[in-house]
Design an enzyme around this catalytic site. Structure first.
Site, PDB file in Angstrom:
ATOM      1  CG  HIS A  67      -1.868   1.095   1.377  1.00 13.90           C
ATOM      2  ND1 HIS A  67      -2.933   1.121   1.548  1.00 13.90           N
ATOM      3  CD2 HIS A  67      -1.502   2.592   1.798  1.00 13.90           C
ATOM      4  CE1 HIS A  67      -3.637   2.225   1.991  1.00 13.90           C
ATOM      5  NE2 HIS A  67      -2.468   3.143   1.766  1.00 13.90           N
ATOM      6  CD  GLU A  68       1.703   3.677   3.612  1.00 16.68           C
ATOM      7  OE1 GLU A  68       1.893   4.688   3.149  1.00 16.68           O
ATOM      8  OE2 GLU A  68       0.796   3.365   4.454  1.00 16.68           O
ATOM      9  CG  HIS A  71       0.201   6.124  -0.750  1.00 12.85           C
ATOM     10  ND1 HIS A  71      -0.898   6.508  -1.385  1.00 12.85           N
ATOM     11  CD2 HIS A  71      -0.192   5.398   0.527  1.00 12.85           C
ATOM     12  CE1 HIS A  71      -1.863   6.275  -0.548  1.00 12.85           C
ATOM     13  NE2 HIS A  71      -1.567   5.732   0.244  1.00 12.85           N
ATOM     14  CG  ASP A 166      -4.533   6.930   1.843  1.00 14.25           C
ATOM     15  OD1 ASP A 166      -3.531   7.618   1.853  1.00 14.25           O
ATOM     16  OD2 ASP A 166      -4.546   5.403   1.756  1.00 14.25           O
TER      17      ASP A 166
END
Ligand SMILES: [Zn+2]
Length: 380
Positions: A67-68, A71, A166
């Site tokens: 997930h990170e 980003h 987010d």
């Protein structure tokens, strides 16, 4: 959030882990192995529960990392620098330097994370369904189903429209797009974060009173964190707006007094300290900055050791200095200010020290800028 230890680089971004992750990792693995799995799939050997719990927790953190990383990768593609990814108590943080240049970039950078979590959730969910259809059950199915659920939950929680989640960034992108006013968009998202935080605290405490125990307190703790982070984002947005267009040269103290690193602390205290108006002293060698001494650092040297200690020994070393260009935007400098230099930056032109920026220079500029913001409405 500070990384307690580095675990490597992914896509060119340093990845670190804060020690608090170990607490969460332990709680998740223990909760699964000692309670959830034995309840749902009884009569298995203990080692099987432990293995399933540990593996599910590891895969969960890998999903969080993915997930990170998403980003970070999208931020880089949109021209932002990423200083690192840190996993900690409340999940992960990708630390971006600077801000998205337009609402579209903000939308892409913020949106990709929950999307990745959702895809991971559906992947494990599909896998679990396949296993169930072929008649395979038991712990493997349990672990996959849990991973599917937790990743989808992560995606859903993260798109709640409240900063610093987010979803708060998505809300910010939408308001920014609609109004053309970045600061107002940030303030709206931050206020929403405050409201969500308060709701979570209320809900968590209510659950706790009703006997939910730890999970209620956990929810309240997340709410408390959200309120703190949202407040910080609002202050940050107002500060960024106040400092827009302000250059380093506009706020710096030009041509500060300097000293040579060879001078002893005793010499400095006896002969220079009282004539000196500032609380930081740049050390130079032939005009080049080579260190920075703050009065706090000098104070840390006991009186009897002062004549045997040089300023160079107590200074922030050259590689820890924060250097700035006179024409640089002050907003670009702020994220670089470090603890060693006590929030100060040395301004260098052509390799020579020409000024110093201190926290009081910055707060004066913020005060002036917010006065200007009040006087002239932001252009739409
Ligand atoms: Zn995210």
């Amino acid at each position: 959030m500070r990384a307690s230890f580095r675990i490597g680089r992914i896509a060119g971004v340093p990845v670190g882990v804060n020690w608090s992750v170990l607490v969460i990792f332990g709680l998740i693995a223990w909760g699964l192995a000692a309670s959830q799995f034995p309840r749902s799939y009884p009569d298995q050997p203990t080692w099987a529960y432990v293995l399933a719990g540990l593996s599910a927790a590891v895969v969960f953190f890998l999903g969080l990392l993915a997930h990170e990383v998403s980003h970070a990768v999208v931020a880089k593609r949109n021209g932002l620098e990423v200083s690192g990814i840190t996993l900690w108590l409340f999940g992960g943080v990708a630390e971006l330097r600077g801000e998205a240049r337009d609402p579209g970039a903000e939308l892409r950078i913020a949106g990709v994370g929950p999307l990745v979590s959702l895809v991971i959730g559906f992947f494990f969910g599909g896998f679990a369904v396949l296993l169930a259809l072929t008649g395979v059950g038991g712990l493997l199915l349990g672990a996959l189903a849990w991973l599917a659920g937790i990743n989808i939950l992560l995606a859903v929680f993260n798109v709640l429209p409240a900063a610093p989640l987010d979803g708060g960034r998505l809300l910010r992108a939408a308001v920014w797009k609609a109004t053309g006013d970045r600061t107002r968009a940030s303030v709206v998202a931050a206020r929403a974060g405050w409201v969500l935080g308060a709701l979570l605290i209320g809900l968590g405490l209510w659950q706790f009173v009703r006997g939910a125990g730890f999970s209620g307190l956990w929810l309240a703790l997340i709410g408390w964190f959200l309120i703190g982070a949202a407040g910080m984002e609002e202050r940050h947005a107002r500060m960024g707006s106040a400092l827009r267009g302000v250059r380093v040269a506009d706020v710096m103290t030009p041509q500060p007094q300097t000293a040579s690193g060879d001078m002893t602390v005793a010499d400095f205290v006896d002969h220079y300290l009282f004539a000196y108006r500032h609380s930081a002293l740049p050390l130079t060698d032939d005009g080049r900055p080579v260190g920075l001494v703050t009065l706090d650092r000098v104070r840390g040297i006991p009186a009897e050791a002062r004549s045997a200690t040089t300023l160079a020994e107590v200074a922030c070393r050259a590689d820890q200095l924060v250097l700035a260009d006179p024409d640089e935007q002050l907003n670009d400098l702020l994220p670089r200010l470090s603890e060693c230099a006590d929030g100060r930056a040395l301004v260098v032109a052509g390799g020579r020290l020409v000024g110093i920026v201190s926290p009081s220079d910055i707060s004066r500029a913020v005060q002036r800028g917010s006065l200007r913001d009040q006087l002239t409405p932001t252009p739409r």
